[in-house]
Design an enzyme around this catalytic site. Structure first.
Site, PDB file in Angstrom:
ATOM      1  CB  SER A   1      -3.526  -1.227   8.026  1.00 30.27           C
ATOM      2  OG  SER A   1      -3.857  -1.520   9.357  1.00 30.27           O
TER       3      SER A   1
ATOM      4  CD  GLU B   1      -2.347  -9.236   7.407  1.00 31.91           C
ATOM      5  OE1 GLU B   1      -2.249  -9.946   8.429  1.00 31.91           O
ATOM      6  OE2 GLU B   1      -1.727  -8.152   7.288  1.00 31.91           O
TER       7      GLU B   1
ATOM      8  CG  HIS C   1      -2.105  -0.934   1.028  1.00 28.24           C
ATOM      9  ND1 HIS C   1      -2.835  -1.451   2.067  1.00 28.24           N
ATOM     10  CD2 HIS C   1      -2.664  -1.451  -0.113  1.00 28.24           C
ATOM     11  CE1 HIS C   1      -3.787  -2.232   1.588  1.00 28.24           C
ATOM     12  NE2 HIS C   1      -3.702  -2.247   0.271  1.00 28.24           N
TER      13      HIS C   1
END
Length: 308
Positions: free
Chosen positions: A223, A126, A41
């Protein structure tokens, strides 16, 4: 202005391995190489790989027949693996080995006859991958309140696993709530958690004791980068998540005496260097680094790419 760099920061071994898999595949097989979901990401990383010939897709239906395909570091559900096989796609799996370890732990717990609870964020790739790897129902909990809502008897044999971008500190309250509610519960040892997540969070906690402002270099959809920003804010230090130097508020920073700087596990060091360069535009700058954990973990490439 003083700038203190967190140590460690930036790329973890799983991210390094995933990016290397794409680069090596491009070198070995030529462009284009298709990657399901962003390999990690970070927009900068994705754009650099696109320029080299990587094509990023969300669905395997977008991949031409027979084209070489890579699964991202976040891991995929078994159904995605089966779909790739049915489409005849040759696959390289860039799933982080620590994520793969969570998958195998969950599978092992199911074999022991336990119901599995996954501590993680709904919708994160995930989490979707992990829920799709562990056979049988997986109960996702995001908070202590979710533990109370579990429709399971107190004597249900239970096991928990967690998303790797959550640290021991992030999950300890939820684990404690699970242990209060269920009397037959097991989970992975503390040493099995993602070392990179814990190390980066610990470094930000240390940084927060020393600085006026914290800058976290990372993507909005990362995240672990978001969690670093939250940790700074929890310590009552103004903390900003920025993708790169273009998102710096230099006017706000003009008043800061000591700035802390870190980066999420999928953010490359070049973006940190760019931010330091931009801060130099405000005047003389004194740069130092926190003494911290030296990470020297390396993960092997898939055998198809590993020439060693």
């Amino acid at each position: 202005m003083k700038v203190i760099l967190a140590q460690p920061r930036g790329f973890c071994a799983g991210v390094v391995r995933a990016i290397e898999i794409v680069e090596q595949a491009l070198t070995k097989y030529g462009a284009p190489i298709y990657v399901r979901h962003e390999i990690v990401h970070n927009g900068y990383v994705v754009e650099k790989l696109k320029a080299k010939g990587a094509r990023f897709v969300e669905n395997l239906a977008e991949v031409p027949s027979g084209a070489r395909t890579i699964f991202s570091a976040h891991g995929v559900a078994r159904s995605v693996e089966e779909e790739a096989a049915s489409l005849g796609l040759p696959v390289l799996d860039a799933t982080c080995p620590l994520v793969a370890k969570v998958h195998s732990q969950g599978e092992r717990y199911v074999q022991q006859g336990r119901a599995v609870v996954l501590i993680g964020h709904a919708g994160h790739p995930e989490v979707e991958g992990t829920m799709g790897r562990i056979p049988g129902p997986v109960h996702l909990v995001q908070s202590e309140a979710d533990v109370d809502k579990l429709d399971l008897a107190a004597d249900t044999p239970l096991a928990y696993v967690s998303q790797t971008t959550l640290s021991v500190d992030d999950t300890k309250c939820i684990i404690a709530a699970l242990k209060r509610r269920f009397n037959d519960i097991v989970g992975p040892e503390t040493k099995d958690i993602c070392y990179a997540t814990q190390n980066r969070q610990s470094a930000v906690r240390e940084l927060s004791q020393l600085v006026d402002v914290i800058l976290v270099v990372g993507a909005k959809n990362s995240s672990n980068s978001n969690r670093l920003r939250e940790i700074g804010a929890e310590a009552r230090v103004p903390t900003f998540l920025i993708a790169d130097r273009t998102e710096l508020d230099l006017e706000f920073l003009r008043e800061a005496k000591i700035v802390g700087l870190t980066a999420g596990a999928s953010a490359p060091e070049i973006l940190v260097e760019d931010v330091i360069d931009a801060l130099r535009g405000l005047g003389p700058l004194e740069l130092s680094m926190l003494p911290g954990v030296e990470e020297n973990i390396e993960f092997k490439l898939p055998p198809e790419l590993d020439d060693h």
